[in-house]
Design a protein around this motif. Sequence first.
Motif, mmCIF file in Angstrom:
data_model
loop_
_atom_site.group_PDB
_atom_site.id
_atom_site.type_symbol
_atom_site.label_atom_id
_atom_site.label_comp_id
_atom_site.label_asym_id
_atom_site.label_seq_id
_atom_site.Cartn_x
_atom_site.Cartn_y
_atom_site.Cartn_z
ATOM 1 N N LYS A 100 94.140 68.924 74.914
ATOM 2 C CA LYS A 100 93.047 69.310 74.016
ATOM 3 C C LYS A 100 91.714 68.763 74.529
ATOM 4 O O LYS A 100 90.681 69.442 74.475
ATOM 5 C CB LYS A 100 93.341 68.792 72.610
ATOM 6 N N PHE A 110 91.473 75.964 72.649
ATOM 7 C CA PHE A 110 92.790 75.377 72.872
ATOM 8 C C PHE A 110 93.761 75.936 71.853
ATOM 9 O O PHE A 110 93.450 76.036 70.656
ATOM 10 C CB PHE A 110 92.721 73.851 72.756
ATOM 11 N N VAL A 137 95.670 69.819 66.324
ATOM 12 C CA VAL A 137 95.694 71.210 66.790
ATOM 13 C C VAL A 137 95.346 72.130 65.626
ATOM 14 O O VAL A 137 95.905 72.014 64.533
ATOM 15 C CB VAL A 137 97.094 71.566 67.362
#
Length: 146
Positions: A100, A110, A137
């Motif tokens: 990331k 990403f 994420v």
Amino acid sequence: MNLSKRNNAGEAKMELQIAPLIDVVFLLLIYFMVTASLIKKEGDISFVLPANIPAEEMVNVPVELLIEITSDGTVMAEGLRFAAEDRVLTDLTTQVVGLKEIAKSQQSPFAVNLLPDREAFHVRVIDVMDACAAAGVKNLSFSKSM
């Protein structure tokens, strides 16, 4: 090279032998012909001058991580294997955070793509999703296993 020969009357007659002279002239001619073809003329050198071309716009290629979950619970990501007994998956979280950061430094999006096996337990998929959430994420997708 004998330049003088005496004739019957006893006087010396000068003669020049021309055969060796012709050989030397032909050798010089051949030498100059061969070396003249090896020399490049200044106009024969080809090169391309830089042109005024506008810069192309940079394309952001997304950084994508594919995480596979096998039927026995083994997790594979970027060539690394994580054992089925590891429920916390801290090494996977570290790997995801590193990728990331790479994407952030390249100013690229990403994404993580999960590829669970048909026989994989749901609890293992949730473990991987928890590791991705711990890494921060935002883009997580699922793929269908073959």
